[in-house]
Design a protein around this motif. Structure first.
Motif, mmCIF file in Angstrom:
data_model
loop_
_atom_site.group_PDB
_atom_site.id
_atom_site.type_symbol
_atom_site.label_atom_id
_atom_site.label_comp_id
_atom_site.label_asym_id
_atom_site.label_seq_id
_atom_site.Cartn_x
_atom_site.Cartn_y
_atom_site.Cartn_z
ATOM 1 N N ALA A 9 38.955 46.136 42.278
ATOM 2 C CA ALA A 9 37.992 45.049 42.080
ATOM 3 C C ALA A 9 37.484 45.028 40.649
ATOM 4 N N ALA A 10 37.277 46.212 40.067
ATOM 5 C CA ALA A 10 36.837 46.292 38.677
ATOM 6 C C ALA A 10 37.903 45.746 37.740
ATOM 7 N N SER A 11 39.166 46.010 38.077
ATOM 8 C CA SER A 11 40.269 45.484 37.273
ATOM 9 C C SER A 11 40.299 43.964 37.310
ATOM 10 N N ALA A 12 40.068 43.387 38.496
ATOM 11 C CA ALA A 12 40.015 41.930 38.613
ATOM 12 C C ALA A 12 38.869 41.366 37.796
ATOM 13 N N SER A 13 37.733 42.059 37.813
ATOM 14 C CA SER A 13 36.568 41.612 37.056
ATOM 15 C C SER A 13 36.854 41.590 35.559
ATOM 16 N N ARG A 14 37.588 42.585 35.091
ATOM 17 C CA ARG A 14 37.943 42.622 33.659
ATOM 18 C C ARG A 14 38.836 41.449 33.290
ATOM 19 N N SER A 15 39.564 40.952 34.275
ATOM 20 C CA SER A 15 40.407 39.769 34.041
ATOM 21 C C SER A 15 39.635 38.475 34.275
ATOM 22 N N LYS A 16 38.303 38.613 34.460
ATOM 23 C CA LYS A 16 37.402 37.482 34.654
ATOM 24 C C LYS A 16 37.724 36.706 35.926
ATOM 25 N N ARG A 17 38.126 37.471 36.962
ATOM 26 C CA ARG A 17 38.358 36.879 38.274
ATOM 27 C C ARG A 17 37.378 37.469 39.274
ATOM 28 N N THR A 18 36.819 36.621 40.115
ATOM 29 C CA THR A 18 35.909 37.109 41.162
ATOM 30 C C THR A 18 36.661 37.406 42.448
ATOM 31 N N THR A 19 37.895 36.935 42.529
ATOM 32 C CA THR A 19 38.712 37.153 43.724
ATOM 33 C C THR A 19 39.776 38.204 43.444
ATOM 34 N N LEU A 20 39.830 39.200 44.287
ATOM 35 C CA LEU A 20 40.793 40.292 44.174
ATOM 36 C C LEU A 20 42.115 39.860 44.794
ATOM 37 N N ASN A 21 43.216 40.098 44.105
ATOM 38 C CA ASN A 21 44.544 39.739 44.602
ATOM 39 C C ASN A 21 45.280 40.990 45.082
ATOM 40 N N ILE A 22 45.614 41.011 46.365
ATOM 41 C CA ILE A 22 46.290 42.163 46.954
ATOM 42 C C ILE A 22 47.543 41.689 47.679
ATOM 43 N N LEU A 23 48.634 42.411 47.472
ATOM 44 C CA LEU A 23 49.919 42.072 48.086
ATOM 45 C C LEU A 23 50.435 43.280 48.853
ATOM 46 N N GLU A 24 50.884 43.040 50.090
ATOM 47 C CA GLU A 24 51.540 44.106 50.845
ATOM 48 C C GLU A 24 52.975 43.700 51.148
#
Length: 280
Positions: free
Chosen positions: A60-75
């Motif tokens: 989530a912190a990584s997404a925030s650094r990319s200025k995104r509020t939504t976390l992208n997860i792929l399985e």
């Protein structure tokens, strides 16, 4: 056949405030989902590790650094969807918004979709998509190994899936975004997304697909990506499985997750977890 009777099992979270998951399985094999119709022990060990670790918080912190509020997860190879759905509930409990895409072969999707509908998570966008590792990577599986797998391979892969109709199914227990299902592979959309976390659970049992799988992972996480890849598997043929990691090591660094880092009640000497990072 309009109705298929499914068995189910419950996954309880260590945080009792999170509603347990109810995961449908297809022990009869009527849905032709093959190995994807069962909850494997690796999925439980991995889910329990994710409960204990800070992987989701750092993603989530990584997404925030990319200025995104939504976390992208792929399985990849989601099967019944236990791991991805557990992650969805965990993130929802923290108020984190996320898009979680669960992927597998087309024959697995009916059961996966049923489990997604049964186990919603507030503010989590759940999607099910077909993913063909050969199509994404551009690498064909080894024909000789496909032939050799014969009776031991997943015979269901060429059979048509049966839609799931669960009679008297209860309504979803929490508000959520309705899960979306894409039955046609969309490699461009998958590859172009900036994923914060990629999950691979019990997907390295078939050597013929090692190269397409590692090629897919390399496309999903380009050189220098800060995103995390977590790989979990149960040891079945260690020499073959190490061939997979030898190939993966050309593009990724990785370390094993020590027993003391895992849930003390949910670990096994035969189940291994690895945290991987794309090389520059």
């Amino acid at each position: 056949m309009d109705t298929v009777n499914l068995s189910s099992r419950e996954y309880e979270f260590n945080n009792y405030s999170i509603e347990p998951l109810e995961i449908f399985e297809d022990p009869s094999g009527l849905l032709h989902g093959g190995v994807g119709s069962t909850v494997w022990d690796t999925a439980i060990v991995l889910s329990k590790y994710l409960e204990k670790s800070n992987i989701l918080a750092t993603s989530a912190a990584s997404a925030s650094r990319s200025k995104r509020t939504t976390l992208n997860i792929l399985e990849l190879g989601s099967g019944t969807g236990l791991v991805g759905l557990a992650v969805a509930r965990m993130l929802s409990a923290t108020g984190q918004k996320a898009r979680i895409v669960l992927t597998d072969k087309a024959n697995v999707l009916p059961l996966l979709q049923r489990n997604m509908e049964k186990n919603p998570a507030t503010d989590i966008e759940l999607e099910a998509q077909v993913m063909d590792w050969e199509a994404v990577s551009g690498i064909k599986a080894k024909a000789d190994e496909k032939k050799e797998s014969g009776s031991e391979g997943d015979k269901s892969l060429e059979e048509e899936p049966v839609p799931v109709t669960e009679t008297n199914a209860p309504a979803p227990s929490a508000p959520s975004l309705s899960p979306a299902v894409t039955t046609e592979p969309n490699a461009d959309n998958i590859v172009s997304t900036e994923w914060d976390l990629v999950i691979l659970s019990d997907c390295i049992w078939f050597p013929a697909l090692y190269e397409p799988l590692t090629g897919t992972l390399s496309r999903l996480l380009p050189p220098g990506s800060a995103s995390k890849l977590i790989v979990a598997f149960e040891k079945r043929n260690f020499s073959e499985e190490m061939e997979f990691f030898a190939t993966l090591g050309k593009s990724f660094t990785f370390r094993d997750v020590k027993p003391e880092e895992q849930d003390p009640n949910y670990q096994s000497d035969d189940i291994f977890l690895f945290l991987c990072q794309r090389r520059p």
